[in-house]
Design a protein around this motif. Structure first.
Motif, PDB file in Angstrom:
ATOM      1  N   VAL A 387      40.589  27.761  33.536  1.00  0.00           N
ATOM      2  CA  VAL A 387      40.958  28.973  34.284  1.00  0.00           C
ATOM      3  C   VAL A 387      39.760  29.888  34.512  1.00  0.00           C
ATOM      4  CG1 VAL A 387      43.311  28.869  33.381  1.00  0.00           C
ATOM      5  CG2 VAL A 387      41.618  30.313  32.241  1.00  0.00           C
ATOM      6  N   ALA A 388      38.546  29.394  34.189  1.00  0.00           N
ATOM      7  CA  ALA A 388      37.338  30.178  34.400  1.00  0.00           C
ATOM      8  C   ALA A 388      36.442  29.484  35.419  1.00  0.00           C
ATOM      9  CB  ALA A 388      36.600  30.387  33.085  1.00  0.00           C
ATOM     10  N   GLY A 389      35.366  30.165  35.786  1.00  0.00           N
ATOM     11  CA  GLY A 389      34.438  29.610  36.767  1.00  0.00           C
ATOM     12  C   GLY A 389      34.742  30.084  38.168  1.00  0.00           C
ATOM     13  N   VAL A 390      33.897  29.679  39.116  1.00  0.00           N
ATOM     14  CA  VAL A 390      34.060  30.128  40.499  1.00  0.00           C
ATOM     15  C   VAL A 390      35.422  29.715  41.044  1.00  0.00           C
ATOM     16  CG1 VAL A 390      31.589  30.053  40.969  1.00  0.00           C
ATOM     17  CG2 VAL A 390      32.975  28.038  41.443  1.00  0.00           C
ATOM     18  N   ALA A 391      35.968  30.567  41.901  1.00  0.00           N
ATOM     19  CA  ALA A 391      37.248  30.300  42.561  1.00  0.00           C
ATOM     20  C   ALA A 391      38.347  29.964  41.552  1.00  0.00           C
ATOM     21  CB  ALA A 391      37.091  29.163  43.565  1.00  0.00           C
ATOM     22  N   SER A 392      38.409  30.744  40.483  1.00  0.00           N
ATOM     23  CA  SER A 392      39.355  30.477  39.385  1.00  0.00           C
ATOM     24  C   SER A 392      40.230  31.695  39.134  1.00  0.00           C
ATOM     25  CB  SER A 392      38.577  30.151  38.110  1.00  0.00           C
ATOM     26  OG  SER A 392      37.956  31.331  37.614  1.00  0.00           O
ATOM     27  N   PRO A 393      41.252  31.547  38.275  1.00  0.00           N
ATOM     28  CA  PRO A 393      42.067  32.691  37.881  1.00  0.00           C
ATOM     29  C   PRO A 393      41.260  33.832  37.255  1.00  0.00           C
ATOM     30  CG  PRO A 393      43.227  30.675  37.340  1.00  0.00           C
ATOM     31  CD  PRO A 393      41.845  30.266  37.788  1.00  0.00           C
ATOM     32  N   ALA A 394      40.157  33.514  36.567  1.00  0.00           N
ATOM     33  CA  ALA A 394      39.328  34.573  35.982  1.00  0.00           C
ATOM     34  C   ALA A 394      38.720  35.442  37.085  1.00  0.00           C
ATOM     35  CB  ALA A 394      38.224  33.972  35.119  1.00  0.00           C
ATOM     36  N   TYR A 395      38.277  34.817  38.159  1.00  0.00           N
ATOM     37  CA  TYR A 395      37.747  35.574  39.299  1.00  0.00           C
ATOM     38  C   TYR A 395      38.863  36.373  39.968  1.00  0.00           C
ATOM     39  CZ  TYR A 395      32.931  33.788  39.563  1.00  0.00           C
ATOM     40  OH  TYR A 395      31.601  33.526  39.322  1.00  0.00           O
ATOM     41  N   ASP A 396      40.036  35.758  40.084  1.00  0.00           N
ATOM     42  CA  ASP A 396      41.176  36.470  40.682  1.00  0.00           C
ATOM     43  C   ASP A 396      41.516  37.716  39.872  1.00  0.00           C
ATOM     44  OD1 ASP A 396      41.339  34.492  42.603  1.00  0.00           O
ATOM     45  OD2 ASP A 396      42.952  33.398  41.591  1.00  0.00           O
ATOM     46  N   ALA A 397      41.458  37.595  38.551  1.00  0.00           N
ATOM     47  CA  ALA A 397      41.781  38.731  37.684  1.00  0.00           C
ATOM     48  C   ALA A 397      40.778  39.868  37.874  1.00  0.00           C
ATOM     49  CB  ALA A 397      41.808  38.293  36.224  1.00  0.00           C
ATOM     50  N   ALA A 398      39.522  39.507  38.129  1.00  0.00           N
ATOM     51  CA  ALA A 398      38.507  40.536  38.365  1.00  0.00           C
ATOM     52  C   ALA A 398      38.837  41.336  39.617  1.00  0.00           C
ATOM     53  CB  ALA A 398      37.132  39.891  38.491  1.00  0.00           C
ATOM     54  N   GLU A 399      39.271  40.655  40.659  1.00  0.00           N
ATOM     55  CA  GLU A 399      39.581  41.329  41.913  1.00  0.00           C
ATOM     56  C   GLU A 399      40.895  42.106  41.836  1.00  0.00           C
ATOM     57  OE1 GLU A 399      39.927  40.310  46.696  1.00  0.00           O
ATOM     58  OE2 GLU A 399      39.987  38.676  45.235  1.00  0.00           O
ATOM     59  N   ASN A 400      41.895  41.504  41.197  1.00  0.00           N
ATOM     60  CA  ASN A 400      43.240  42.094  41.213  1.00  0.00           C
ATOM     61  C   ASN A 400      43.515  43.075  40.082  1.00  0.00           C
ATOM     62  OD1 ASN A 400      43.836  40.449  43.458  1.00  0.00           O
ATOM     63  ND2 ASN A 400      44.470  38.761  42.127  1.00  0.00           N
ATOM     64  N   ILE A 401      42.701  43.031  39.019  1.00  0.00           N
ATOM     65  CA  ILE A 401      42.954  43.899  37.863  1.00  0.00           C
ATOM     66  C   ILE A 401      41.757  44.786  37.531  1.00  0.00           C
ATOM     67  CG2 ILE A 401      43.604  43.957  35.422  1.00  0.00           C
ATOM     68  CD1 ILE A 401      44.910  41.169  35.857  1.00  0.00           C
ATOM     69  N   ILE A 402      40.584  44.175  37.337  1.00  0.00           N
ATOM     70  CA  ILE A 402      39.422  44.967  36.927  1.00  0.00           C
ATOM     71  C   ILE A 402      38.946  45.882  38.046  1.00  0.00           C
ATOM     72  CG2 ILE A 402      37.041  44.869  36.117  1.00  0.00           C
ATOM     73  CD1 ILE A 402      37.735  42.264  34.691  1.00  0.00           C
ATOM     74  N   SER A 403      38.906  45.375  39.265  1.00  0.00           N
ATOM     75  CA  SER A 403      38.456  46.212  40.384  1.00  0.00           C
ATOM     76  C   SER A 403      39.331  47.464  40.557  1.00  0.00           C
ATOM     77  CB  SER A 403      38.412  45.405  41.683  1.00  0.00           C
ATOM     78  OG  SER A 403      38.020  46.217  42.763  1.00  0.00           O
ATOM     79  N   PRO A 404      40.663  47.331  40.561  1.00  0.00           N
ATOM     80  CA  PRO A 404      41.482  48.548  40.636  1.00  0.00           C
ATOM     81  C   PRO A 404      41.241  49.499  39.462  1.00  0.00           C
ATOM     82  CG  PRO A 404      42.795  46.630  41.202  1.00  0.00           C
ATOM     83  CD  PRO A 404      41.488  46.109  40.674  1.00  0.00           C
ATOM     84  N   ALA A 405      41.006  48.920  38.282  1.00  0.00           N
ATOM     85  CA  ALA A 405      40.796  49.759  37.101  1.00  0.00           C
ATOM     86  C   ALA A 405      39.533  50.600  37.232  1.00  0.00           C
ATOM     87  CB  ALA A 405      40.726  48.902  35.842  1.00  0.00           C
ATOM     88  N   ILE A 406      38.445  50.018  37.705  1.00  0.00           N
ATOM     89  CA  ILE A 406      37.203  50.785  37.785  1.00  0.00           C
ATOM     90  C   ILE A 406      37.268  51.832  38.903  1.00  0.00           C
ATOM     91  CG2 ILE A 406      35.850  48.901  36.817  1.00  0.00           C
ATOM     92  CD1 ILE A 406      34.778  48.266  39.561  1.00  0.00           C
ATOM     93  N   HIS A 407      38.284  51.713  39.758  1.00  0.00           N
ATOM     94  CA  HIS A 407      38.509  52.722  40.793  1.00  0.00           C
ATOM     95  C   HIS A 407      39.563  53.755  40.369  1.00  0.00           C
ATOM     96  CE1 HIS A 407      36.485  49.636  43.281  1.00  0.00           C
ATOM     97  NE2 HIS A 407      36.037  50.682  43.935  1.00  0.00           N
ATOM     98  N   GLY A 408      39.998  53.686  39.100  1.00  0.00           N
ATOM     99  CA  GLY A 408      40.874  54.718  38.566  1.00  0.00           C
ATOM    100  C   GLY A 408      42.363  54.468  38.682  1.00  0.00           C
ATOM    101  N   TYR A 409      42.763  53.265  39.092  1.00  0.00           N
ATOM    102  CA  TYR A 409      44.192  53.003  39.278  1.00  0.00           C
ATOM    103  C   TYR A 409      44.903  52.584  37.996  1.00  0.00           C
ATOM    104  CZ  TYR A 409      43.246  53.341  44.245  1.00  0.00           C
ATOM    105  OH  TYR A 409      42.881  53.808  45.487  1.00  0.00           O
ATOM    106  N   MET A 410      44.153  52.305  36.956  1.00  0.00           N
ATOM    107  CA  MET A 410      44.733  52.058  35.630  1.00  0.00           C
ATOM    108  C   MET A 410      43.633  52.270  34.610  1.00  0.00           C
ATOM    109  SD  MET A 410      45.093  47.878  35.451  1.00  0.00           S
ATOM    110  CE  MET A 410      45.539  47.605  37.175  1.00  0.00           C
ATOM    111  N   SER A 411      44.012  52.445  33.364  1.00  0.00           N
ATOM    112  CA  SER A 411      43.010  52.684  32.328  1.00  0.00           C
ATOM    113  C   SER A 411      42.306  51.378  31.967  1.00  0.00           C
ATOM    114  CB  SER A 411      43.669  53.259  31.077  1.00  0.00           C
ATOM    115  OG  SER A 411      44.455  52.257  30.428  1.00  0.00           O
TER     116      SER A 411
END
Length: 428
Positions: A387-411
């Motif tokens: 589930v890691a590496g390029v084009a993987s769920p880990a990358y998807d999680a970065a876009e769908n979870i971490i990116s919103p978080a660093i923009h203030g949408y969740m802690s």
């Protein structure tokens, strides 16, 4: 008369052909996923190889990068219709092994190619092995996150030495001081990276996690085990602060994030080595209004390491079809030649995984590659997980979870818990 002459000529040609020594030309079917500057350079290498080897001809095909490529590999191998050789990201090695699409690379194969395991950087070679130490690919390069910098925003400060090279960044505090200085000197966005997409967000997050000694996925499949959860929260907190201070761009997609740096609006860029040709082309064309450099990502946390991956050459396992020995010999000849000519590939910003090229005088003069080549021995590759590496769920999680978080949408805490839940569910 004309018909008779043609028949006679054909007969003579056939006779001459029969008398000629046997010459079985091998056609090597090649798949890659290279576009842009990488694609241009790889096509040039293939043309050069073909010109030098009349007995072996590469028939190359370029497919779409990411999920489409790996899906095509899987389906084609299942029916015995795959290529003879293909490019492969080492971060996707666990997926390829689980799907059974990768053929082992033996010591005899390496000898045929004129290569030895000792010729390669250990970080890349280890990523090409299975859990028992067997190679399933031959690393071609090491490509990683590096720190690009615009010297104009740092002139006269402690962050440039007497030769105009970046210095003095040995912690997050140092880096943040440099960004604040750049902002005061007119930089609109002191550090740019693709804050709104998967790759840019993931690579910065993973680098900050790895520099703390954190583990995203353990060998036994646990996501953020032990204190790695706290370290992941710390990484997200840092990225969030950069947003709150106005130092990084708002939800920038990849192309926009690059444009911020090339247009002179950003003092720093956290991006892959593959943007080095972009910078050089702009500079040589007189379209860059500042002096720039690129270095290994500094030690921002507890240790100096950075996210990295490798393009590699792999031989797919073809279901129901065994590659003839003469074809495999031709394939390994191709791989060996490519490794020994990797200096041309390094022009795309990459670090050759093949040490005789990476340690050559020619590479030592290649800038800025030689400056950041030190990262080859201490790079951190993606977790060995499906589930890691390029084009993987880990990358998807970065876009769908971490990116919103660093923009203030969740802690940061909420984001990390969601990442853990999402990735863990993919492995159950």
């Amino acid at each position: 008369m004309k018909i008779k002459a043609l028949v006679t000529a054909s007969a003579i040609a056939a006779a001459l052909g029969a008398m000629s020594p046997a010459w079985a030309q091998q056609t090597v079917t090649w798949w890659d996923f290279f576009s842009g500057g990488d694609g241009v350079r790889m096509k040039a290498l293939i043309e050069e190889f073909n010109a030098e080897h009349p007995d072996i001809q590469i028939k190359g095909t370029t497919l779409e990068w990411g999920v489409p490529f790996y899906s095509k590999v899987r389906t084609s191998a299942a029916v015995g219709q795959g290529p003879d050789v293909m490019t492969y990201h080492l971060s996707r090695m666990p997926l390829g092994l689980s799907e059974g699409v990768l053929s082992p690379i033996t010591e005899e194969d390496l000898q045929t190619a004129g290569l030895n395991e000792e010729d390669f950087f250990a970080t890349a070679l280890d990523a090409a092995r299975d859990s028992e130490g067997q190679l399933h690919a031959v690393p071609f390069d090491i490509h990683s996150l590096v720190l690009y910098y615009n010297k104009s925003y740092l002139e006269g400060s402690r962050f440039l030495d007497d030769e105009g090279k970046l210095t003095g960044i040995e912690s997050v505090a140092d880096f943040e001081e440099a960004m604040q200085l750049a902002a005061e000197n007119g930089s609109e966005t002191p550090v740019t990276y693709a804050t709104g997409d998967d790759g840019g967000t993931y690579r910065v997050f993973y680098t900050l996690l790895a520099q703390q000694g954190g583990t995203l996925i353990s060998e036994d499949g646990e996501v953020l085990p032990g204190d790695s959860t706290d370290k992941a929260v710390k990484a997200v907190e840092i990225m969030t602060k950069w947003h709150e201070e106005g130092w990084q761009p708002e939800q920038a997609l990849y192309e926009a994030s690059v444009a911020l740096f090339t247009s002179g609006k950003s003092a720093f860029q956290l991006n892959g080595v593959w943007e080095v040709p972009t910078m050089k082309d702009l500079e040589e064309g007189g379209k860059l209004g500042f002096e720039w450099g690129a270095v290994e990502v500094p030690k921002l946390m507890d240790s100096q390491t950075t996210w990295a991956d490798s393009h590699a050459f792999a031989i797919p396992h073809q279901e129901g079809t065994e590659m003839p020995p003469e074809k495999r010999e031709a394939v390994m000849t191709v791989i060996g030649w490519m490794e020994k000519h990797a200096i041309a590939w390094a022009e795309a910003g990459h670090i050759p995984a093949y040490k005789p090229v990476a340690e050559s005088e020619e590479f030592a003069t290649m800038q800025p590659n030689a400056t950041y080549a030190t990262l080859a021995d201490r790079a951190t590759y993606d977790p060995r997980s499906e589930v890691a590496g390029v084009a993987s769920p880990a990358y998807d999680a970065a876009e769908n979870i971490i990116s919103p978080a660093i923009h203030g949408y969740m802690s940061p805490e909420e984001a990390v818990e969601q990442v853990k839940s999402e990735l863990q569910s993919r492995m159950n």
